[in-house]
Design an enzyme around this catalytic site. Structure first.
Site, PDB file in Angstrom:
ATOM      1  CG  HIS A   1       8.794  25.359  64.024  1.00  0.00           C
ATOM      2  ND1 HIS A   1       8.852  25.695  65.358  1.00  0.00           N
ATOM      3  CD2 HIS A   1       9.390  24.137  63.923  1.00  0.00           C
ATOM      4  CE1 HIS A   1       9.445  24.718  66.037  1.00  0.00           C
ATOM      5  NE2 HIS A   1       9.782  23.762  65.189  1.00  0.00           N
TER       6      HIS A   1
ATOM      7  CG  HIS B   1      14.323  24.576  65.274  1.00  0.00           C
ATOM      8  ND1 HIS B   1      14.605  23.916  66.456  1.00  0.00           N
ATOM      9  CD2 HIS B   1      13.106  24.129  64.880  1.00  0.00           C
ATOM     10  CE1 HIS B   1      13.594  23.112  66.759  1.00  0.00           C
ATOM     11  NE2 HIS B   1      12.667  23.222  65.818  1.00  0.00           N
TER      12      HIS B   1
ATOM     13  CB  SER C   1       8.243  29.493  65.264  1.00  0.00           C
ATOM     14  OG  SER C   1       7.667  28.329  65.817  1.00  0.00           O
TER      15      SER C   1
ATOM     16  CD  GLU D   1      10.650  21.447  68.277  1.00  0.00           C
ATOM     17  OE1 GLU D   1      10.212  22.595  68.136  1.00  0.00           O
ATOM     18  OE2 GLU D   1      11.140  20.782  67.346  1.00  0.00           O
TER      19      GLU D   1
HETATM   20  C1  LIG Z   1      12.628  14.913  67.955  1.00  0.00           C
HETATM   21  C2  LIG Z   1      11.301  15.520  68.165  1.00  0.00           C
HETATM   22  O1  LIG Z   1      10.251  14.599  68.055  1.00  0.00           O
HETATM   23  C3  LIG Z   1      11.064  16.820  67.338  1.00  0.00           C
HETATM   24  O2  LIG Z   1       9.892  17.423  67.822  1.00  0.00           O
HETATM   25  C4  LIG Z   1      11.114  16.754  65.820  1.00  0.00           C
HETATM   26  C5  LIG Z   1      10.211  15.765  65.130  1.00  0.00           C
HETATM   27  N1  LIG Z   1      10.246  15.945  63.695  1.00  0.00           N
HETATM   28  C6  LIG Z   1      10.510  17.145  63.102  1.00  0.00           C
HETATM   29  N2  LIG Z   1      10.439  17.269  61.755  1.00  0.00           N
HETATM   30  C7  LIG Z   1      10.659  18.468  61.186  1.00  0.00           C
HETATM   31  N3  LIG Z   1      10.590  18.588  59.842  1.00  0.00           N
HETATM   32  N4  LIG Z   1      10.968  19.564  61.927  1.00  0.00           N
HETATM   33  C8  LIG Z   1      11.057  19.496  63.284  1.00  0.00           C
HETATM   34  O3  LIG Z   1      11.344  20.533  63.934  1.00  0.00           O
HETATM   35  C9  LIG Z   1      10.827  18.254  63.912  1.00  0.00           C
HETATM   36  N5  LIG Z   1      10.939  18.085  65.278  1.00  0.00           N
HETATM   37  N1  LIG Z   2       3.488  24.990  66.740  1.00  0.00           N
HETATM   38  C1  LIG Z   2       4.662  25.474  66.023  1.00  0.00           C
HETATM   39  C2  LIG Z   2       5.060  24.547  64.890  1.00  0.00           C
HETATM   40  C3  LIG Z   2       5.312  23.137  65.286  1.00  0.00           C
HETATM   41  C4  LIG Z   2       4.324  22.182  65.178  1.00  0.00           C
HETATM   42  C5  LIG Z   2       4.562  20.852  65.526  1.00  0.00           C
HETATM   43  C6  LIG Z   2       5.819  20.467  65.969  1.00  0.00           C
HETATM   44  O1  LIG Z   2       6.072  19.178  66.273  1.00  0.00           O
HETATM   45  C7  LIG Z   2       6.822  21.456  66.089  1.00  0.00           C
HETATM   46  C8  LIG Z   2       6.554  22.761  65.744  1.00  0.00           C
HETATM   47  C9  LIG Z   2       4.406  26.863  65.454  1.00  0.00           C
HETATM   48  O2  LIG Z   2       3.285  27.269  65.333  1.00  0.00           O
HETATM   49  O3  LIG Z   2       5.329  27.541  65.083  1.00  0.00           O
HETATM   50 FE   LIG Z   3      10.962  22.030  65.773  1.00  0.00          FE
END
Ligand SMILES: C[C@H](O)[C@H](O)[C@H]1CNc2nc(N)[nH]c(=O)c2N1
Ligand SMILES: N[C@@H](Cc1ccc(O)cc1)C(=O)O
Ligand SMILES: [Fe+2]
Length: 520
Positions: A348, A353, A412, A393
């Site tokens: 992901h 990203h 992703s 996201e």
């Molecule tokens: C800011 C928002 O909640 C976001 O979805 C964040 C939360 N924590 C995360 N933590 C990790 N390791 N990777 C991520 O992409 C995210 N996304």
């Molecule tokens: N659903 C995403 C991964 C993901 C999960 C939870 C999150 O808060 C953000 C990203 C994937 O399958 O690639």
């Molecule tokens: Fe993310």
């Protein structure tokens, strides 16, 4: 997650203070341990026998809920306090400063009883404030700062809890009471304290996680998480020798995204994706290493990576963006669900990203979100992360009238990408103030997506909305020192204006030179 390593209570405020985003509510140590043992049992059964797992899950869930309720009275600080006491007789006698918040049923009468109790446990009162309760003005709220031994403090809290004249008693860390002067990281090295995890979707704790009943997977996930726990600012990111299975999972997601990309991904994403292929970082046969990806980002936008052990709280995750640092997981999703996983994994982060973080305008925008989050209130963090959720996201945008994906969680997860662009979900126009209060879940495909008029339009709207947030101070990242400064003095602003004037002078010189006949 090892709770002691994952949590740091010395950094100004305990985790719970930073994670009041609804989802991000931290579990207390007690709840976590109870849950752990119940889950271990459930896992044993689902691993080792052929019992119908559906039935097991329902029963276990009930036990968890009940246990959660029983332990709800203990706050994280109290757990920490009692742990500290159990370290030995020295620790028992150590003086502790603490702040208590009390709801007094019988106003000042209750107060005198509370003060007597403090005296009885040989504590001293350092500060006392009262005010009428906001919901019920016949009751009084009191903030009392005390100093006393840890043992006495714990006894005091217990005895106050039993008192009928108190509605409730909360203990908060001593340095956690000033809303005017909240702690936030001032330098990238402070991010060593900003890695609080949300444990809800870890394979150890979540029965719906694809890796829940796969012992080997959980061990591997843990081994990789240890790297993140041991990581400190400035360390190179450790190399991971990914297994054949992990590389194969990456390969199947990579190839599918590669195929869908021309039709479904926004132009900015496609541009950097090609660059990453040309540099040999994106290939279908091996997972890129975070260190090489970090170096690539650094060259393009000054962003860099640091390893994260799992899903971070929104506050910690956003704070790192202020320093152009992205906290990235390093483990790989379970092989059974390449098309979607409930927690972020390195596929992901890398595939979703990284391409946009190497885009200068998007990188700038990401840093601005990060800066806006520093010292923001819990409700602002909640809004900020909700907008982040529906844009960075899971965002969609129009490109010459065609709907494209730019959200990392779509790029992703090809299962969700296809779902988002099918006629199943509801598409709404992106409007930050409205989007900011839309509830969401992250376990399954989204039922609603927000579509921006264009990628640039999204950035503009988000940016304008962010800058109207109510935080009473403004911050700026100083690229020379790598520090975040609060812009709160005329001297600081004057020196900044001077610096900017010099830059503007250079820019207008450049324009003048380009206009000179000799330039043509
Ligand atoms: C800011 C928002 O909640 C976001 O979805 C964040 C939360 N924590 C995360 N933590 C990790 N390791 N990777 C991520 O992409 C995210 N996304
Ligand atoms: N659903 C995403 C991964 C993901 C999960 C939870 C999150 O808060 C953000 C990203 C994937 O399958 O690639
Ligand atoms: Fe993310």
């Amino acid at each position: 997650m090892d709770f002691n390593q994952g949590l740091n209570f010395q950094n100004g405020y305990p985790a719970r203070r930073r994670s009041l985003v609804d989802d991000a509510r931290f579990e207390t140590l007690v709840v976590k341990q109870t849950k752990q043992s119940v889950l271990d049992e459930a896992r044993l059964r689902s691993n080792d026998s052929s019992v119908d797992p559906e039935i097991e899950i329902d029963e276990t869930q009930k036990v968890i809920e009940n246990n959660g309720e029983n332990d709800a009275g203990l706050t994280e600080e109290e757990v920490v306090l009692s742990n500290a006491i159990s370290e030995g007789p020295e620790a028992e006698k150590a003086l502790q400063r603490a702040a208590l918040i009390l709801r007094l049923r019988e106003g000042m009468n209750s107060l005198s009883r509370v003060l007597k109790s403090i005296e009885k446990y040989q504590g001293s009162v350092c500060h006392l404030e009262t005010r009428p309760n906001q919901n019920d003005t016949s009751q009084l709220d009191a903030l009392i700062k005390v100093e006393m031994t840890r043992v006495s403090l714990l006894q005091l809290i217990r005895s106050l809890r039993q008192s009928s004249s108190l509605e409730h008693v909360t203990l908060i860390g001593e340095d956690n009471i000033s809303a005017k002067n909240p702690w936030f990281p001032r330098h990238a090295s402070d991010l060593d304290n900003c890695n609080h995890l949300m444990t809800k979707y870890e394979p150890d704790l979540d029965m719906n996680h694809p890796g829940f009943a796969d012992k080997e997977y959980r061990a591997r996930r843990k081994e990789i998480a240890e790297i993140a726990f041991a990581y400190n600012y400035g360390d190179p990111i450790p190399f991971i020798d990914y297994t054949e299975t992990e590389n194969k999972t990456w390969g199947s997601v990579f190839n599918t995204v590669l195929e869908l990309m021309p039709k479904h991904a926004c132009a900015e994403y496609c541009r950097v994706f090609k660059l990453l292929q040309e540099e040999g970082i994106f290939t279908s046969n091996k997972i890129p290493q975070l260190e090489e990806m970090s170096n690539f980002l650094r060259r393009h936008t000054g962003f860099s990576l640091r390893p994260a052990a799992g899903l971070l709280t929104a506050r910690d995750f956003l704070a790192s963006l202020a320093f152009r640092i992205f906290q990235s997981t390093q483990y790989v999703r379970h092989k059974n669900t390449p098309y979607h996983t409930p927690e972020p994994d390195c596929i992901h982060e890398l595939l979703g990203h990284m391409p946009l973080l190497a885009d200068p305008s998007f990188a700038q925008f990401s840093q601005e979100i990060g800066l806006a989050s520093l010292g923001a209130s819990d409700s602002e963090i909640e809004k900020l992360s909700t907008v982040y959720w529906f844009t960075v996201e899971f965002g969609l945008c129009k490109e010459s009238g065609v709907v494209k994906a730019y959200g990392a969680g779509l790029l992703s997860a090809y299962g969700e990408l296809l779902h988002a662009l099918s006629d199943k979900p509801e598409l709404r126009p992106f409007e930050p103030a409205v989007t900011a209060v839309q509830p969401y879940q992250d376990q399954e495909y989204q039922p609603i997506y927000y579509v921006a008029e264009s990628f640039d339009d999204m950035k503009d709207k988000f940016r304008r909305w962010v800058s109207a947030m109510s935080r009473p101070f403004e911050v700026r990242f100083n690229p020379h020192t790598g520090r975040v400064e609060v812009l709160d003095s005329v001297e600081k602003l004057e020196s900044l204006v001077h610096q900017l004037n010099t830059e503007v002078l250079h820019l207008s010189n450049a324009i003048n030179k380009m206009k000179m006949p000799s330039y043509q």
